[in-house]
Design a protein around this motif. Sequence first.
Motif, PDB file in Angstrom:
ATOM      1  N   HIS A  24       0.821  -1.209   0.000  1.00 32.01           N
ATOM      2  CA  HIS A  24       0.000   0.000   0.000  1.00 32.01           C
ATOM      3  C   HIS A  24       0.853   1.257   0.000  1.00 32.01           C
ATOM      4  O   HIS A  24       0.425   2.312  -0.450  1.00 32.01           O
ATOM      5  N   GLU A  25       2.120   1.158   0.492  1.00 25.83           N
ATOM      6  CA  GLU A  25       3.007   2.313   0.438  1.00 25.83           C
ATOM      7  C   GLU A  25       3.623   2.460  -0.949  1.00 25.83           C
ATOM      8  O   GLU A  25       3.838   3.574  -1.434  1.00 25.83           O
ATOM      9  N   HIS A  28       1.015   4.028  -3.191  1.00 32.88           N
ATOM     10  CA  HIS A  28       0.569   5.333  -2.697  1.00 32.88           C
ATOM     11  C   HIS A  28      -0.952   5.375  -2.519  1.00 32.88           C
ATOM     12  O   HIS A  28      -1.685   4.657  -3.176  1.00 32.88           O
ATOM     13  N   GLU A  29      -1.382   6.221  -1.637  1.00 34.41           N
ATOM     14  CA  GLU A  29      -2.812   6.380  -1.397  1.00 34.41           C
ATOM     15  C   GLU A  29      -3.395   7.396  -2.366  1.00 34.41           C
ATOM     16  O   GLU A  29      -2.827   8.468  -2.551  1.00 34.41           O
ATOM     17  N   SER A  30      -4.507   7.036  -2.993  1.00 31.81           N
ATOM     18  CA  SER A  30      -5.169   7.920  -3.941  1.00 31.81           C
ATOM     19  C   SER A  30      -6.668   7.781  -3.747  1.00 31.81           C
ATOM     20  O   SER A  30      -7.153   6.807  -3.162  1.00 31.81           O
ATOM     21  N   SER A  31      -7.416   8.743  -4.268  1.00 30.00           N
ATOM     22  CA  SER A  31      -8.875   8.655  -4.230  1.00 30.00           C
ATOM     23  C   SER A  31      -9.359   7.693  -5.295  1.00 30.00           C
ATOM     24  O   SER A  31      -8.628   7.317  -6.214  1.00 30.00           O
ATOM     25  N   SER A  32     -10.631   7.303  -5.194  1.00 30.08           N
ATOM     26  CA  SER A  32     -11.212   6.428  -6.210  1.00 30.08           C
ATOM     27  C   SER A  32     -11.113   7.057  -7.590  1.00 30.08           C
ATOM     28  O   SER A  32     -10.784   6.379  -8.574  1.00 30.08           O
ATOM     29  N   GLN A  34      -8.929   9.126  -8.771  1.00 26.58           N
ATOM     30  CA  GLN A  34      -7.556   9.052  -9.276  1.00 26.58           C
ATOM     31  C   GLN A  34      -7.205   7.645  -9.740  1.00 26.58           C
ATOM     32  O   GLN A  34      -6.582   7.454 -10.790  1.00 26.58           O
ATOM     33  N   TRP A  35      -7.614   6.643  -8.935  1.00 30.77           N
ATOM     34  CA  TRP A  35      -7.342   5.260  -9.324  1.00 30.77           C
ATOM     35  C   TRP A  35      -8.062   4.912 -10.625  1.00 30.77           C
ATOM     36  O   TRP A  35      -7.495   4.243 -11.498  1.00 30.77           O
ATOM     37  N   ARG A  38      -6.277   6.297 -13.597  1.00 32.39           N
ATOM     38  CA  ARG A  38      -5.085   5.491 -13.884  1.00 32.39           C
ATOM     39  C   ARG A  38      -5.471   4.154 -14.513  1.00 32.39           C
ATOM     40  O   ARG A  38      -4.772   3.653 -15.410  1.00 32.39           O
ATOM     41  N   ALA A  65     -11.630   3.064  -1.884  1.00 36.34           N
ATOM     42  CA  ALA A  65     -10.493   3.970  -1.697  1.00 36.34           C
ATOM     43  C   ALA A  65     -10.896   5.282  -1.039  1.00 36.34           C
ATOM     44  O   ALA A  65     -10.037   6.015  -0.553  1.00 36.34           O
ATOM     45  N   ASP A  66     -12.196   5.565  -1.004  1.00 35.05           N
ATOM     46  CA  ASP A  66     -12.673   6.776  -0.344  1.00 35.05           C
ATOM     47  C   ASP A  66     -13.166   6.508   1.072  1.00 35.05           C
ATOM     48  O   ASP A  66     -13.704   7.400   1.735  1.00 35.05           O
TER      49      ASP A  66
END
Length: 440
Positions: A24-25, A28-32, A34-35, A38, A65-66
């Motif tokens: 998970h690092e 990186h952490e992203s919002s739904s 953003q994912w 991508r 993710a949110d």
Amino acid sequence: MNTPASGGESSAELLRPEVSAPVHELVHESSSAQWLARYQHSLMGVFGTPQRVLVRGAGALVWDADGKEYLDLLGGVAVNALGHAHPFVTSVITSQLATLGHVSNFFTSPTQVALAEKLLQITQAPEGSTAFFTNSGTEANEAAFKIARVWGNQNAKPRILALEGAFHGRSMGALALTAKEAYRKPFEPLPPGVEHLPFGDLNALREALASQDVAALFVEPIQGEVGVRPLPTGYLKAARELTRQAGALLIVDEVQTGIGRTGQWLATPEIYGSGFSPAELPDVVTLAKGLGSGFPIGALIAVGSNISGLLGPGSHGTTFGGNPAATAAALATLHTIESTGLLGQVRTRGEALRKALADVEHVTEVRGSGLLIGFDLDLPIAAAMVQAALDAGFIINSPGPQTIRLAPPLILSQEQSDSFITALPKIIGAAQTPGESGTK
């Protein structure tokens, strides 16, 4: 000796704690949003746009993710038999990977042998029966297709039968068995010799087998992809008798229905109806989905030595099938189902859920067994209901415009089941008036 990695670092250096960060690092952490952006740029679009970006789960719950929570009533399409992150299954897989993860099929492992023995036991397969392990249900059905071909070639039987509405997978042999035209058309010509008979029509089956040139009949006890449609009572029992008379194999696809999904190890005895005995087992049974509780594994059971001998050394294979980690996951799954009495709970919970669904306004028919359930609506709003359910915190599936499918984890609690029934009228209402769905 350290072997340099592609970036110039040694393998030992890459495994230092400060270098080998948790996944998970690394991502990186992203919002739904953003994912999903991508996703659109990096993955082939065969699945369309994902409904949500899920990041973790526990039991029958998942989170996106949110940070929104959902009750998972689809279970990865009947895969997550014990829910998400089951502690025993997770510990067994972790322990096995820390010991031995993959060895190729030039070798075997204790978990592979033990799982084969356990599957032969729970399927009540007679002496001389054997198992073959794959990575998925499609691959299990490909192996079954090969068995049917060998049987047909040995006995001058070129035809293979399946049923209208069938779904046996998307690779070329399995796709030839699958009935849906939209799945088949772009990839024709498919392997020849497969015919699809009207669903549940014994007269059509008798007529097809009368010429004695049929190698095999493929059936699902309950067709999941067309909205959870069980074979008519007596059809499978009659099919067993008719195929034996015609010298054809009976191959039963239990990829979705097996491993406790219907409250039995297999759905076959239940669909046979009263009077089932192990002597009436199919010639081949295929399994997958719930077998590994989310870890990829499939299996084929060849019933009796005559069928087991049809695929010999060199005639078929798989790189990853039956690896120590996958077979350990399956053993942990079977042990948990057996030791916690889940089969009985699935029957009880499923019956209560089906009865409750039948009392909901706009629901016209409820089908299924155990925790494989389909229900029809009096309006073509199923797709909108999936979205409304997500907005309300529930994951469901629409295999047809007026049909919803449920295949939750077998560990679903009564409270969780009740929460869906309570929310369902509002979900149906929101589907009729898009934009008014509520939140859980």
